[in-house]
Design a protein around this motif. Structure first.
Motif, PDB file in Angstrom:
ATOM      1  N   THR A   1     -65.177  58.181  72.654  1.00 52.62           N
ATOM      2  CA  THR A   1     -64.679  57.342  73.737  1.00 52.62           C
ATOM      3  C   THR A   1     -63.176  57.556  73.814  1.00 52.62           C
ATOM      4  OG1 THR A   1     -66.365  55.665  73.324  1.00 52.62           O
ATOM      5  CG2 THR A   1     -64.433  54.965  74.559  1.00 52.62           C
TER       6      THR A   1
ATOM      7  N   MET B   1     -56.070  56.592  73.244  1.00 50.97           N
ATOM      8  CA  MET B   1     -56.857  56.144  72.103  1.00 50.97           C
ATOM      9  C   MET B   1     -58.191  56.869  72.133  1.00 50.97           C
ATOM     10  SD  MET B   1     -59.604  54.151  70.937  1.00 50.97           S
ATOM     11  CE  MET B   1     -60.095  53.423  72.472  1.00 50.97           C
ATOM     12  N   GLN B   2     -58.606  57.340  70.963  1.00 48.85           N
ATOM     13  CA  GLN B   2     -59.891  58.015  70.809  1.00 48.85           C
ATOM     14  C   GLN B   2     -60.660  57.278  69.727  1.00 48.85           C
ATOM     15  OE1 GLN B   2     -59.970  61.582  68.369  1.00 48.85           O
ATOM     16  NE2 GLN B   2     -61.071  62.626  70.013  1.00 48.85           N
ATOM     17  N   SER B   3     -61.894  56.939  70.028  1.00 49.52           N
ATOM     18  CA  SER B   3     -62.788  56.356  69.032  1.00 49.52           C
ATOM     19  C   SER B   3     -64.016  57.246  68.970  1.00 49.52           C
ATOM     20  CB  SER B   3     -63.184  54.932  69.431  1.00 49.52           C
ATOM     21  OG  SER B   3     -64.101  54.399  68.492  1.00 49.52           O
TER      22      SER B   3
ATOM     23  N   ILE C   1     -66.423  55.992  61.035  1.00 49.97           N
ATOM     24  CA  ILE C   1     -65.977  55.531  62.344  1.00 49.97           C
ATOM     25  C   ILE C   1     -64.470  55.752  62.366  1.00 49.97           C
ATOM     26  CG2 ILE C   1     -65.762  53.558  63.886  1.00 49.97           C
ATOM     27  CD1 ILE C   1     -68.265  52.418  62.397  1.00 49.97           C
ATOM     28  N   VAL C   2     -63.988  56.451  63.388  1.00 50.67           N
ATOM     29  CA  VAL C   2     -62.581  56.818  63.431  1.00 50.67           C
ATOM     30  C   VAL C   2     -61.927  56.333  64.722  1.00 50.67           C
ATOM     31  CG1 VAL C   2     -63.036  59.093  64.439  1.00 50.67           C
ATOM     32  CG2 VAL C   2     -60.962  58.728  63.143  1.00 50.67           C
ATOM     33  N   THR C   3     -60.684  55.914  64.573  1.00 50.84           N
ATOM     34  CA  THR C   3     -59.840  55.591  65.714  1.00 50.84           C
ATOM     35  C   THR C   3     -58.563  56.399  65.561  1.00 50.84           C
ATOM     36  OG1 THR C   3     -60.712  53.340  65.830  1.00 50.84           O
ATOM     37  CG2 THR C   3     -58.624  53.762  66.966  1.00 50.84           C
ATOM     38  N   ASN C   4     -58.225  57.146  66.597  1.00 48.57           N
ATOM     39  CA  ASN C   4     -56.982  57.917  66.641  1.00 48.57           C
ATOM     40  C   ASN C   4     -56.177  57.430  67.840  1.00 48.57           C
ATOM     41  OD1 ASN C   4     -57.515  59.785  64.459  1.00 48.57           O
ATOM     42  ND2 ASN C   4     -59.023  60.725  65.802  1.00 48.57           N
TER      43      ASN C   4
ATOM     44  N   HIS D   1     -54.144  56.905  62.630  1.00 50.49           N
ATOM     45  CA  HIS D   1     -55.466  57.451  62.304  1.00 50.49           C
ATOM     46  C   HIS D   1     -56.104  56.451  61.351  1.00 50.49           C
ATOM     47  CE1 HIS D   1     -58.681  60.174  61.097  1.00 50.49           C
ATOM     48  NE2 HIS D   1     -58.366  59.922  59.831  1.00 50.49           N
ATOM     49  N   HIS D   2     -57.241  55.896  61.750  1.00 51.60           N
ATOM     50  CA  HIS D   2     -57.947  54.926  60.903  1.00 51.60           C
ATOM     51  C   HIS D   2     -59.408  55.352  60.845  1.00 51.60           C
ATOM     52  CE1 HIS D   2     -59.037  50.445  60.002  1.00 51.60           C
ATOM     53  NE2 HIS D   2     -59.482  51.283  59.092  1.00 51.60           N
ATOM     54  N   SER D   3     -59.875  55.631  59.642  1.00 57.39           N
ATOM     55  CA  SER D   3     -61.248  56.079  59.434  1.00 57.39           C
ATOM     56  C   SER D   3     -61.910  55.191  58.386  1.00 57.39           C
ATOM     57  CB  SER D   3     -61.242  57.539  58.977  1.00 57.39           C
ATOM     58  OG  SER D   3     -62.548  58.030  58.856  1.00 57.39           O
TER      59      SER D   3
END
Length: 127
Positions: A63, A72-74, A92-95, A109-111
């Motif tokens: 997304t 934002m990329q999830s 699950i990653v959020t960039n 970067h949160h994974s």
């Protein structure tokens, strides 16, 4: 994406080239501490890349949200280890990217480990 190419190559310089040159950076690896600032983020990647384990990634369910200066990329990261072709786990990653004079650069970067699919499904009929 250059971030995952650098990750798979264990190339710290290439990895840090994907990040903004800023002290407000945040990086959180699965099960790891919150790393804040350029030097802390770089040290975290150096430590992670010191392992002999080769990781490969495939992103699913991506997304994206993009504005003029922020994106934002999830996604779900499917992680394979070594030469094994079957994913060993998922995260699950959020960039979060900032548009800079050098182009889009990471600022967050949160994974996190993804829950098992069975754990996400209801156990029975809802009442």
């Amino acid at each position: 994406m250059a971030f995952y190419q650098a990750f798979e190559a264990k190339d710290v310089d290439a990895m840090m080239a994907t990040w903004a040159e800023d002290e407000e950076l945040v990086c959180i690896h699965p099960g790891g501490p919150r790393l804040v600032g350029y030097e802390a983020v770089r040290a975290g990647w150096e430590q992670l890349f010191a392992s002999d384990t080769k990781l490969s990634f495939r992103l699913d369910d991506v997304t994206m949200v993009e504005t003029v200066g922020l994106a934002m990329q999830s996604a779900i990261e499917q992680v394979t280890v070594g030469s094994d072709s079957k994913p060993r786990g998922a995260a699950i990653v959020t960039n979060v990217f900032l548009r800079t004079p050098s182009g889009w650069r990471l600022v967050i970067h949160h994974s996190s480990p993804a829950p098992a699919i069975a754990a996400m499904q209801p156990a029975g009929p809802l009442h």
